[in-house]
Design an enzyme around this catalytic site. Structure first.
Site, PDB file in Angstrom:
ATOM      1  N   GLU A 194       2.710   5.018  -3.945  1.00 47.63           N
ATOM      2  CA  GLU A 194       2.738   5.967  -5.084  1.00 47.63           C
ATOM      3  C   GLU A 194       4.092   6.676  -5.176  1.00 47.63           C
ATOM      4  O   GLU A 194       4.502   6.971  -6.288  1.00 47.63           O
ATOM      5  CB  GLU A 194       1.598   6.981  -4.935  1.00 47.63           C
ATOM      6  CG  GLU A 194       0.213   6.379  -5.088  1.00 47.63           C
ATOM      7  CD  GLU A 194      -0.197   5.447  -3.928  1.00 47.63           C
ATOM      8  OE1 GLU A 194       0.291   5.668  -2.805  1.00 47.63           O
ATOM      9  OE2 GLU A 194      -0.976   4.519  -4.176  1.00 47.63           O
ATOM     10  N   ASP A 226       0.858  -1.197   0.000  1.00 46.50           N
ATOM     11  CA  ASP A 226       0.000   0.000   0.000  1.00 46.50           C
ATOM     12  C   ASP A 226       0.893   1.245   0.000  1.00 46.50           C
ATOM     13  O   ASP A 226       2.098   1.152   0.205  1.00 46.50           O
ATOM     14  CB  ASP A 226      -0.864  -0.054   1.275  1.00 46.50           C
ATOM     15  CG  ASP A 226      -1.917   1.049   1.332  1.00 46.50           C
ATOM     16  OD1 ASP A 226      -2.293   1.580   0.268  1.00 46.50           O
ATOM     17  OD2 ASP A 226      -2.362   1.371   2.449  1.00 46.50           O
ATOM     18  N   ASP A 235      -8.966   3.494  -2.638  1.00 48.37           N
ATOM     19  CA  ASP A 235      -9.940   3.941  -1.631  1.00 48.37           C
ATOM     20  C   ASP A 235     -11.204   4.491  -2.264  1.00 48.37           C
ATOM     21  O   ASP A 235     -11.413   5.696  -2.352  1.00 48.37           O
ATOM     22  CB  ASP A 235      -9.298   4.982  -0.725  1.00 48.37           C
ATOM     23  CG  ASP A 235      -8.139   4.389   0.064  1.00 48.37           C
ATOM     24  OD1 ASP A 235      -8.069   3.152   0.179  1.00 48.37           O
ATOM     25  OD2 ASP A 235      -7.316   5.168   0.570  1.00 48.37           O
TER      26      ASP A 235
END
Ligand code: MIG
Length: 812
Positions: A401, A398, A476
């Protein structure tokens, strides 16, 4: 051209050919290298000044083999012509404009302004390409976008972005896949812009007759894949950028996740409830709270005193445990992982030397440079105990980015330096590949310590080609009907962008679904290879610092639960039925996955993509094929009783009743919750498995084969089986059955071809044949008469499982 903002290459001075590489040099210094990689794949590398940097790409599969194409190159005064067995590429010698045609002289794709460049900030020229956009030309793909399927009229960018609660107008999202499809006059093609900088694509938005793409740096390096079939383009793209290895079968079971399940007692309670309520489930996830202060590779021993024991006991009950791992390593001299990374100098640094620092869940963190081989190898090593000792089955990456709290850019500064596998560069070039390289390092860890188990990684951020290392989920999202529809569109789009192994947070991550939305989301999610319920739990986002007391209080009250039984009846029963359907379809879905990893054909295939010659399908966004023959149109509106959907031309069968329907028009399909609008293509042979509580459950009745009589012609279907784990399948321990179904409504022949030596589950195979229009019929297998009987909509028989030819015919 000095003084004007854009530079054009101008006329060509000379050209030369060395085998499949054709180089053109322009009078003013620009150059183009055309690599003919196969009859259908051409690569174009443009350079403003004739200089070509080292040829390096994270997107292209290192195992991709160019296929020597028979090509002929010839020139006239006006143009250079490169001809392969499938396409002709013409390059104008006055402008370097390119046009690709098929062998009938029909244009596949051609330049508008073509390659050009501009001065830009920071010394990086802006490299641009513009292609002609023809009237009626449609554009699809581009990986992870939440907008409408047809990209025409849109301007979009790629810059991996933590976008909590995104919407259909948010852009960019978490993943960057600079690859799109064009479809014009029935001819499909694909374009990959292999550039990891921030890239933009304008699909005839600013100028109605041009589609352009550009990047603030790097090369204008693009691959054109010629169709005409979009499905074939998808397969070629997946071969170019790679496919994952076959996942373990449990990874395609039903997964339950939440932020977060803890302590151990809660995890066990969830597991026990699945079994007690007889709702199938293969995996449970531990989100960040399993760690000690969010330090990766540690356990919170208060909540999980003996993780190895818990994980082994869960595994004995058929639950695999997946743990989250983030990239940020807490700056804490007492934390061995932090110290090790520091000693080995594996963290990212700013241009002027200090380590790049950012705040995430653990507080201030450093970040490994996953674009450095040593850092990846170190990272892989960190999984040793989690996998070997604790028995963790898979890893969920997770925040890669990478996401950073409390800064406007939400990521690292642009001046951070990266190795980029020996091609040192700044964050501007490495940002979009960071998540992909983290997933790669994670997969390496699973391979190293999990072998001979098959690795399974899921990641949030990724780049073109990242599918080689991991599955992805759509991030999300929100518990809303609009987002349910988005989940369907996004997974379809990811699927045709190389990422078949995708899923959404079922039920929605942020906010709470009601029972109806939850079960409808399951109805969509069971067709996605990654089928996982996930939700935000008791975390009130918006405030990045978690209030530990509030967390504890909320956990005690068990609010915001999102398990299949959280909504009471009738929703629990519906959830059980729908998840059960997932397991019944698993043999077919696992087969589609096998087809994807071997040939590159997407598991989910949008209607607009699969039926490119049928204008009735062009604007259909919600219907898709799952695998070769199953058409689904999930419900995305509350209160739905009847679903309107389009069936492409030809004969289809209503899945739930076996009743035949003629396509080529819209249909009204009964669609109360629990009844998913599903159809099977005539001629298909579809394996239909038992409901297992988890994929490892044995001792159940074997799968049956549902055959749907064709109205004419021959239809091929496949059914792939293996042990579901391990690598024996690579040395022949698999069973791949190919069925060729032929006939009409009065007689039907099923021919079976078999490959591999994995034993079938039983010596007889139950066949259900739908659509044969007969009161009296005869059945034979390999010339031997076989008893067959009618059971409602179908005729049933038990055939020897290894039959070669089975024939059913109507008697007068
Ligand atoms: O900043 O680990 O998308 O799935 O539950 C939030 C906590 C961090 C974001 C992920 C979500 C996960 C959550 N994470």
């Amino acid at each position: 051209m000095a003084g004007t903002p854009e530079h054009l290459p101008g006329p060509v001075a000379d050209w030369r050919q060395e085998a499949g590489l054709i180089t053109l040099r322009c009078v003013q210094g620009a150059a183009l290298r055309v690599h003919v990689l196969s009859d259908r794949i051409l690569r174009f590398r443009f350079s403003p000044d004739g200089y070509f940097p080292d040829d390096f790409s994270y997107a292209i599969d290192p195992d991709f083999q160019a296929q020597p194409a028979a090509l002929s190159v010839s020139a006239t005064d006006a143009e250079l012509q490169i001809r392969t067995a499938a396409a002709v590429c013409r390059i104008r010698l006055d402008s370097l404009h390119t046009a690709i045609e098929d062998l009938d002289g029909k244009t596949i794709v051609e330049d508008d302004k073509g390659f050009h460049w501009m001065e830009a900030e920071q010394g990086n020229p802006l490299v641009l390409m513009s292609k002609r956009a023809r009237p009626g030309e449609r554009y699809f793909g581009l990986g992870d976008k939440s907008c409408a399927a047809n990209l025409r009229g849109k301007r979009l960018q790629n810059w991996n972005h933590d976008c909590f609660g995104y919407s259909e107008t948010t852009d960019p999202l978490y993943r960057s896949i600079p690859f799109y499809y064009g479809l014009h006059a029935g001819i499909g093609y694909g374009v990959l812009f292999d550039n990891s900088f921030r890239t933009w694509f304008d699909f005839a938005m600013e100028r109605d007759n041009a589609t352009s793409f550009w990047a603030h740096g790097g090369e204008l390096d693009c691959y054109v894949i010629c169709g005409p079939s979009l499905l074939e383009v998808a397969a070629q793209y997946a071969q170019l950028t790679g496919r994952p290895e076959l996942p373990p079968r449990w990874a395609m079971g039903f997964h339950q996740c939440r932020w977060s399940y803890f302590p151990e007692a809660r995890v066990r309670e969830i597991a026990a409830t699945f079994r007690r309520l007889r709702i199938p489930c293969d995996a449970l996830y531990l989100d960040i709270d399993y760690m000690d202060g969010y330090r990766c590779f540690t356990w919170n021993r208060e909540h999980f005193p003996d993780p190895g024991r818990m994980i082994r006991e869960l595994a004995a009950d058929g639950f695999q445990t997946v743990v989250i791992i983030d990239p940020g390593i807490k700056i804490d001299p007492a934390y061995p992982v932090f110290r090790e990374g520091l000693e080995r100098q594996l963290y990212l640094r700013r241009t002027d030397g200090p380590f790049a620092q950012g705040k995430v869940w653990p507080g201030e963190c450093y970040f490994p440079d996953f674009t450095r081989p040593e850092a990846r190898s170190w990272w892989a090593e960190l999984f040793r105990d989690l996998i070997r000792m604790d028995g963790v089955a898979a890893v969920w990456n997770d925040m890669n980015e990478p996401a950073i709290f409390d800064v406007e850019s939400r990521t690292l500064p642009d001046d951070v330096r990266f190795d980029y596998d020996g091609h040192p560069c700044s964050h501007a070039r490495a940002h979009n590949v960071y998540g992909m390289q983290m997933a790669r390092a994670t997969q390496e860890g699973l391979q190293r310590f999990g072998y001979p188990k098959r690795p399974f990684v899921i990641t949030r951020a990724s780049f073109a080609g990242g599918q080689r290392y991991s599955a992805v989920w759509t991030g999300d999202n929100v518990a809303s009907w609009a987002h349910l529809r988005l989940a369907n569109l996004q997974c379809q789009r990811l699927s045709i962008s190389g990422y078949s192994f995708t899923g959404s947070d079922i039920g929605g991550f942020n906010d709470l679904p009601d029972g109806e939305l939850f079960v409808r989301w399951l109805e969509t999610g069971i067709f996605h290879p990654l089928c996982r319920v996930h939700s935000i739990g008791y975390h009130d986002f918006g405030n990045s610092a978690i209030d530990e007391d509030a967390v504890a209080a909320n956990a005690a009250r068990s609010i915001r639960n999102q398990e299949p039984w959280s909504f009471g009846e009738p929703f629990t029963a519906l959830a059980r039925k729908i998840i059960g359907l997932r397991y019944r379809l698993l043999p077919a879905l696992y087969t589609a996955m096998r087809q994807y990893v071997t040939r590159g054909t997407p598991v989910l295939r949008p209607l607009y993509f699969s039926f490119q010659q049928d204008p009735g399908a062009w604007d259909r966004e919600e219907e898709f094929l799952a695998g070769d023959h199953l058409l689904v149109c999930p419900v995305s509106k509350p209160g739905t009783v009847v679903q309107e959907l389009y069936l492409p031309a030809g004969r289809w069968y209503r899945f739930h009743t076996g009743e035949p329907l003629e396509g080529g028009r819209l249909h009204q399909e009964p669609a109360l919750p629990g009844r998913i609008p599903m159809f099977v293509r005539a001629g298909a042979a579809l394996p239909w498995g038992p409901v297992r509580m988890h994929t490892g459950e044995t001792g159940l009745e074997p799968a049956v084969l549902r055959v749907y009589a064709p109205s004419s012609g021959t239809v091929r279907s496949e059914w792939y089986e293996d042990a579901g784990e391990g690598y024996a399948y690579r040395s022949g321990e698999f069973l791949l059955r190919t069925f060729e179904v032929e006939g009409d409504l009065r007689q039907c022949t099923v021919r079976q071809l078999r490959e591999g030596r994995y034993p079938a589950e039983a010596s007889t195979l139950k066949i259900e044949l739908y659509g044969l229009d007969a009161a009296r019929f005869a059945c034979e297998a390999d010339g031997q008469p076989l008893r067959a009987w009618r059971n409602g909509p179908c005729i049933e028989c038990w055939a020897p499982e290894g039959f070669g030819t089975l024939r059913l015919s109507a008697l007068p």
